[in-house]
Design a protein around this motif. Structure first.
Motif, PDB file in Angstrom:
ATOM      1  N   THR A 205      35.310  37.504   4.127  1.00 33.68           N
ATOM      2  CA  THR A 205      36.188  36.659   3.541  1.00 33.68           C
ATOM      3  C   THR A 205      37.519  36.906   3.910  1.00 33.68           C
ATOM      4  O   THR A 205      38.209  37.823   3.921  1.00 33.68           O
ATOM      5  CB  THR A 205      36.111  36.599   1.896  1.00 33.68           C
ATOM      6  N   TYR A 207      41.338  35.852   2.491  1.00 33.18           N
ATOM      7  CA  TYR A 207      42.002  35.465   1.373  1.00 33.18           C
ATOM      8  C   TYR A 207      43.671  35.077   1.933  1.00 33.18           C
ATOM      9  O   TYR A 207      44.167  35.889   2.366  1.00 33.18           O
ATOM     10  CB  TYR A 207      42.209  36.614   0.173  1.00 33.18           C
ATOM     11  N   GLN A 248      48.602  30.444  -5.430  1.00 37.61           N
ATOM     12  CA  GLN A 248      47.331  30.363  -5.588  1.00 37.61           C
ATOM     13  C   GLN A 248      46.705  31.309  -4.521  1.00 37.61           C
ATOM     14  O   GLN A 248      47.442  31.335  -3.309  1.00 37.61           O
ATOM     15  CB  GLN A 248      46.694  29.008  -5.695  1.00 37.61           C
ATOM     16  N   ILE A 250      43.390  31.385  -2.050  1.00 38.25           N
ATOM     17  CA  ILE A 250      42.284  30.512  -1.403  1.00 38.25           C
ATOM     18  C   ILE A 250      41.334  31.410  -0.652  1.00 38.25           C
ATOM     19  O   ILE A 250      41.571  31.899   0.547  1.00 38.25           O
ATOM     20  CB  ILE A 250      42.940  29.440  -0.562  1.00 38.25           C
ATOM     21  N   SER A 258      35.186  27.771   5.819  1.00 37.52           N
ATOM     22  CA  SER A 258      35.426  26.996   4.789  1.00 37.52           C
ATOM     23  C   SER A 258      36.124  27.437   3.717  1.00 37.52           C
ATOM     24  O   SER A 258      35.943  28.538   3.265  1.00 37.52           O
ATOM     25  CB  SER A 258      34.118  26.159   4.392  1.00 37.52           C
ATOM     26  N   GLU A 260      36.990  27.941  -0.252  1.00 37.33           N
ATOM     27  CA  GLU A 260      36.482  27.828  -1.713  1.00 37.33           C
ATOM     28  C   GLU A 260      37.205  27.419  -2.738  1.00 37.33           C
ATOM     29  O   GLU A 260      38.476  27.295  -2.212  1.00 37.33           O
ATOM     30  CB  GLU A 260      35.680  29.257  -1.882  1.00 37.33           C
ATOM     31  N   ARG A 261      37.104  27.343  -3.871  1.00 38.59           N
ATOM     32  CA  ARG A 261      37.713  27.045  -4.869  1.00 38.59           C
ATOM     33  C   ARG A 261      39.103  28.109  -4.996  1.00 38.59           C
ATOM     34  O   ARG A 261      38.763  29.380  -4.977  1.00 38.59           O
ATOM     35  CB  ARG A 261      36.901  27.068  -6.160  1.00 38.59           C
ATOM     36  N   PRO A 262      40.354  27.599  -5.118  1.00 37.29           N
ATOM     37  CA  PRO A 262      41.374  28.254  -5.327  1.00 37.29           C
ATOM     38  C   PRO A 262      41.479  29.051  -6.399  1.00 37.29           C
ATOM     39  O   PRO A 262      40.868  28.503  -7.600  1.00 37.29           O
ATOM     40  CB  PRO A 262      42.580  27.320  -5.248  1.00 37.29           C
ATOM     41  N   ILE A 263      42.202  30.253  -6.436  1.00 37.83           N
ATOM     42  CA  ILE A 263      42.409  31.228  -7.641  1.00 37.83           C
ATOM     43  C   ILE A 263      43.790  31.117  -8.215  1.00 37.83           C
ATOM     44  O   ILE A 263      44.473  31.423  -7.330  1.00 37.83           O
ATOM     45  CB  ILE A 263      41.927  32.470  -7.384  1.00 37.83           C
ATOM     46  N   LYS A 264      43.978  30.513  -9.124  1.00 34.16           N
ATOM     47  CA  LYS A 264      45.473  30.242  -9.842  1.00 34.16           C
ATOM     48  C   LYS A 264      45.876  31.845  -9.888  1.00 34.16           C
ATOM     49  O   LYS A 264      45.284  32.583 -10.418  1.00 34.16           O
ATOM     50  CB  LYS A 264      45.508  29.435 -10.862  1.00 34.16           C
TER      51      LYS A 264
END
Length: 276
Positions: A205, A207, A248, A250, A258, A260-264
């Motif tokens: 991953t 980030y 955020q 990501i 690809s 994924e859902r962003p982390i605030k």
């Protein structure tokens, strides 16, 4: 000046005088600290054992960023006046090698294998178009530039050295690059203004820190890019409703490239790191 601080001691040693202290890099298995002198054309080696500076090493005008090969034997110095480029310095002999010219270079990093460096550049000062220029450290030669997004500001590598990811500040995306053939893949959307990258230790991953329009002021960007960024900030302040300033993180899956859902996260985030 450079001020040594002994880990665990909680006290600082006497300052070490250098020309104009800039970027720092540690090489030669931790025996030598190198200090860039941005107002001149040298870097200064300092013995970490004696805290004594050595003879300055001529590398080229206005040295800024530095990167060290994984074996600690070579320091790569980025110079920034006129035709920018990369100068290798042998950390054993403290001698500089043949400079590698790279037009518009302003950031660099060394791939995990240690044989190649990758330089971020915007060759045309009137354009935001970014490129990644591979540099063979052994031969001091530049390869074919790889086109990425607008105003690339960071490059990060997977631990196995197969992939690189480039954060394109003005494009709002990340460009994946296969290092084996230097091919860039389709850009990956990454918020408004991605500024920092961190790769997980297992290499699965990447980030991406999306710092929002007012965050991550990316001082390593070319002056033209910084002007563009400030113009955009003023536009939002005077014409449009300012954003929330919330940043955020990501996650990007390396296997599929690809997002994924962003982390605030909080407001105006500036950096990201992964705990080992």
């Amino acid at each position: 000046m450079v001020v040594p601080v002994r880990a665990g001691a909680g006290t600082a040693s006497e300052p070490i005088r250098v020309s104009t202290a800039g970027a720092l890099a540690v090489a030669a298995e931790g025996r030598t600290l190198y200090v860039a002198n941005p107002d001149g054309d040298t870097i200064t080696p300092i013995s970490t054992a004696t805290e004594e500076p050595g003879q300055p090493i001529v590398v080229g005008p206005s040295p800024e960023a530095m990167a060290v090969t994984p074996d600690g034997r070579t320091v790569l110095v980025l110079t920034s006046t006129g035709l920018t480029g990369v100068t290798p310095v042998d950390a054993v002999t403290n001698r500089s090698g043949k400079p590698v010219p790279v037009q518009g270079a302003y950031a660099l990093a060394v791939a995990p294998g240690g044989g190649m460096a990758y330089v971020l550049a915007t060759p045309d000062p009137n354009s935001q178009q970014g490129f990644v220029v591979p540099v063979d450290i052994r031969t001091s030669t530049a390869g074919t530039p790889i086109k990425v997004g607008l105003n690339p500001v960071r490059i990060a590598f997977t631990p196995d050295g197969t992939m690189a990811y480039v954060a394109n500040y003005a494009s709002g995306n990340v460009t994946p690059i296969q290092l084996a053939d230097g091919q860039a893949g389709p850009p990956i959307a990454a918020g408004s203004m991605p500024t920092r990258l961190a790769v997980s230790p297992d290499g699965t991953t990447v980030y991406v820190l999306d710092s929002n329009i007012f965050g991550g002021m990316a001082t390593e960007m070319p002056v033209s890019a910084q002007v563009m960024m400030m113009s955009r900030i003023l536009f939002y302040m005077l014409v449009k409703k300012p954003p929330s300033w919330r940043g955020q993180v990501i996650p990007i899956r390396v296997a599929t490239n690809s997002a994924e859902r962003p982390i605030k996260v909080g407001r105006l985030p500036m950096a990201i790191a992964i705990a080992s």
